[in-house]
Design an enzyme around this catalytic site. Structure first.
Site, short mmCIF file in Angstrom:
data_model
loop_
_atom_site.label_atom_id
_atom_site.label_comp_id
_atom_site.label_asym_id
_atom_site.label_seq_id
_atom_site.Cartn_x
_atom_site.Cartn_y
_atom_site.Cartn_z
N HIS A 21 67.36 24.65 53.20
CA HIS A 21 67.23 24.10 54.56
C HIS A 21 68.62 23.95 55.20
CE1 HIS A 21 63.47 22.11 52.72
NE2 HIS A 21 63.00 22.94 53.63
N LYS A 45 50.35 17.61 53.47
CA LYS A 45 50.97 17.45 52.15
C LYS A 45 51.05 15.97 51.77
CE LYS A 45 53.82 21.58 52.57
NZ LYS A 45 55.17 22.12 52.66
N ARG A 94 62.11 33.25 54.23
CA ARG A 94 62.77 33.55 52.95
C ARG A 94 62.34 34.90 52.38
NH1 ARG A 94 60.44 28.46 50.48
NH2 ARG A 94 58.92 29.20 51.99
N1 COA Z 1 64.99 26.69 52.01
C1 COA Z 1 64.27 26.07 51.08
N2 COA Z 1 62.98 25.81 51.18
C2 COA Z 1 62.39 26.19 52.32
C3 COA Z 1 63.07 26.83 53.35
C4 COA Z 1 64.42 27.08 53.16
N3 COA Z 1 65.17 27.70 54.07
N4 COA Z 1 62.21 27.09 54.33
C5 COA Z 1 61.03 26.60 53.93
N5 COA Z 1 61.14 26.07 52.72
C6 COA Z 1 60.10 25.50 51.89
C7 COA Z 1 59.90 24.05 52.09
O1 COA Z 1 60.70 23.30 51.21
C8 COA Z 1 58.43 23.92 51.79
O2 COA Z 1 58.27 23.80 50.40
P1 COA Z 1 57.02 23.05 49.78
O3 COA Z 1 55.79 23.73 50.33
O4 COA Z 1 57.21 23.24 48.36
O5 COA Z 1 57.11 21.63 50.24
C9 COA Z 1 57.86 25.25 52.24
O6 COA Z 1 58.91 26.14 52.24
C10 COA Z 1 57.36 25.27 53.64
O7 COA Z 1 57.59 24.08 54.20
P2 COA Z 1 58.30 23.62 55.52
O8 COA Z 1 59.34 24.53 56.04
O9 COA Z 1 58.72 22.22 55.31
O10 COA Z 1 57.20 23.76 56.46
P3 COA Z 1 55.87 23.11 56.27
O11 COA Z 1 54.94 24.24 56.06
O12 COA Z 1 55.85 22.01 55.32
O13 COA Z 1 55.79 22.47 57.71
C11 COA Z 1 55.32 22.37 60.02
C12 COA Z 1 55.25 23.16 58.73
C13 COA Z 1 55.55 20.90 59.79
C14 COA Z 1 56.46 22.90 60.84
C15 COA Z 1 53.99 22.64 60.74
O14 COA Z 1 52.94 22.27 59.88
C16 COA Z 1 53.88 21.87 62.02
O15 COA Z 1 54.42 22.28 63.03
N6 COA Z 1 53.17 20.73 61.99
C17 COA Z 1 53.01 19.85 63.16
C18 COA Z 1 51.60 19.95 63.72
C19 COA Z 1 51.46 21.20 64.53
O16 COA Z 1 52.09 21.39 65.55
N7 COA Z 1 50.56 22.06 64.06
C20 COA Z 1 50.34 23.33 64.67
C21 COA Z 1 51.31 24.33 64.14
S1 COA Z 1 50.90 25.93 64.74
#
Ligand code: COA
Length: 166
Positions: A21, A45, A94
């Site tokens: 991140h 989650k 990624r």
């Molecule tokens: N380096 C390391 N890990 C990374 C990364 C990076 N550059 N990019 C993503 N990840 C990992 C995260 O750690 C996470 O790991 P985990 O699943 O083991 O926890 C995973 O990849 C993806 O997670 P993250 O980037 O945190 O995104 P998310 O999928 O948890 O969150 C939101 C997505 C919060 C952005 C999305 O659900 C959202 O916008 N929610 C708000 C409600 C909304 O508007 N919904 C409609 C969306 S269309």
């Protein structure tokens, strides 16, 4: 030409924030005028760290990065982006496997708010495999995670897992 300041929003769960991140955040501050790293609290989650703990870690690890604000929000990401005046949503890409989900989210977000554009950033290849679940699993099993997360996050992980063991 008007000097337009570009505000980017990097939303995520950040449970916890990793070097992957941070790699994205470091790239963003070189491209955008301001970056808001925001924890989405309505995720499906079940996070290990509560929002305040995640905010604290994010603040500590981004303290040296210029133009970064740390926050949390509930509800739709695009609505939050509008409230904050962010023209861009940044997501890390990624591997090819991330693409489908990111395309879906970016398309839905565009349908909801056409003026907010999604930018997919590639982290350094050394973080391509990294995610927060992997870090938590390794830490839970007693393995070293100092190559994946900053020292402060490593320490909080140890404290949290030790507290859970009782
Ligand atoms: N380096 C390391 N890990 C990374 C990364 C990076 N550059 N990019 C993503 N990840 C990992 C995260 O750690 C996470 O790991 P985990 O699943 O083991 O926890 C995973 O990849 C993806 O997670 P993250 O980037 O945190 O995104 P998310 O999928 O948890 O969150 C939101 C997505 C919060 C952005 C999305 O659900 C959202 O916008 N929610 C708000 C409600 C909304 O508007 N919904 C409609 C969306 S269309």
């Amino acid at each position: 030409m008007a000097n337009k300041s570009v505000v980017a929003l990097y939303p995520g769960t950040f449970d916890p924030v990793t070097y992957g991140h941070l790699d994205i955040a470091e790239r963003c501050v070189r491209v955008f005028d301001r970056l808001i790293m925001a924890i989405a609290v309505n995720s499906d989650k079940q996070p290990l760290f509560d929002v305040e703990e995640r905010l604290g870690m994010l603040r500590e690890v981004t303290g040296e990065l210029p133009g970064v604000e740390v926050d949390s929000f509930e509800g739709l990401t695009v609505e939050y982006a509008r409230r904050k005046g962010a023209q861009v949503i940044v997501r890390g890409l990624r591997a090819v496997s991330d693409f489908e989900e990111e395309l879906k989210m970016a398309s839905a977000n565009r349908k909801l708010a056409d003026e907010v554009n999604t930018v997919l950033m590639l982290p350094s290849e050394k973080y391509f495999y990294l995610n927060s679940s992997l870090v938590k699993e390794i830490a839970r099993l007693g393995g070293p995670v100092d190559c994946f997360v900053p020292a402060v996050v490593n320490a909080r992980l140890r404290e949290k897992l030790a507290a859970r063991a009782y």
